[in-house]
Design a protein around this motif. Sequence first.
Motif, PDB file in Angstrom:
ATOM      1  N   ALA A 133      46.082   9.812   1.373  1.00 14.39           N
ATOM      2  CA  ALA A 133      46.445   9.048   0.180  1.00 14.39           C
ATOM      3  C   ALA A 133      45.618   7.773   0.082  1.00 14.39           C
ATOM      4  O   ALA A 133      45.181   7.382  -1.013  1.00 14.39           O
ATOM      5  N   LEU A 134      45.382   7.116   1.204  1.00 12.09           N
ATOM      6  CA  LEU A 134      44.554   5.916   1.198  1.00 12.09           C
ATOM      7  C   LEU A 134      43.124   6.244   0.787  1.00 12.09           C
ATOM      8  O   LEU A 134      42.531   5.538  -0.032  1.00 12.09           O
ATOM      9  N   TRP A 164      42.096   8.788  -1.010  1.00 13.48           N
ATOM     10  CA  TRP A 164      42.090   9.169  -2.418  1.00 13.48           C
ATOM     11  C   TRP A 164      42.195   7.948  -3.321  1.00 13.48           C
ATOM     12  O   TRP A 164      41.514   7.841  -4.339  1.00 13.48           O
ATOM     13  N   SER A 165      43.043   6.990  -2.915  1.00  7.55           N
ATOM     14  CA  SER A 165      43.202   5.776  -3.700  1.00  7.55           C
ATOM     15  C   SER A 165      41.916   4.953  -3.707  1.00  7.55           C
ATOM     16  O   SER A 165      41.518   4.424  -4.750  1.00  7.55           O
ATOM     17  N   ASP A 190      49.511   1.212  -7.345  1.00 12.37           N
ATOM     18  CA  ASP A 190      49.206   2.634  -7.494  1.00 12.37           C
ATOM     19  C   ASP A 190      50.445   3.466  -7.159  1.00 12.37           C
ATOM     20  O   ASP A 190      50.767   3.670  -5.996  1.00 12.37           O
ATOM     21  N   HIS A 241      50.786   6.543  -7.510  1.00  4.23           N
ATOM     22  CA  HIS A 241      50.409   7.843  -6.963  1.00  4.23           C
ATOM     23  C   HIS A 241      50.515   7.860  -5.436  1.00  4.23           C
ATOM     24  O   HIS A 241      50.973   8.842  -4.853  1.00  4.23           O
ATOM     25  N   VAL A 242      50.094   6.774  -4.815  1.00  3.28           N
ATOM     26  CA  VAL A 242      50.176   6.691  -3.351  1.00  3.28           C
ATOM     27  C   VAL A 242      51.629   6.695  -2.908  1.00  3.28           C
ATOM     28  O   VAL A 242      51.985   7.378  -1.937  1.00  3.28           O
TER      29      VAL A 242
END
Length: 67
Positions: free
Chosen positions: A55-56, A58-59, A19, A21-22
């Motif tokens: 972030a975690l 959201w992932s 990912d 994004h993270v």
Amino acid sequence: MNRIKAFGAFWYDFVVGDDWHVAALIVAGLGLTAILTHVAGVNAWWLLPLVAFAALGWSLLRATPRK
């Protein structure tokens, strides 16, 4: 040259992983923490763990199937 390419591919896979994004959020959090610390003089040690936790979450929200 193959060893250099393999070394770069390892670090890309290690940092970005599945990912990107993270990884981008963590880099943004590092940058924002640095700016707040050095430019504004704020003790912003708390910002990076907050960004990493968000972030975690959201992932995980994006990765889990919806019912």
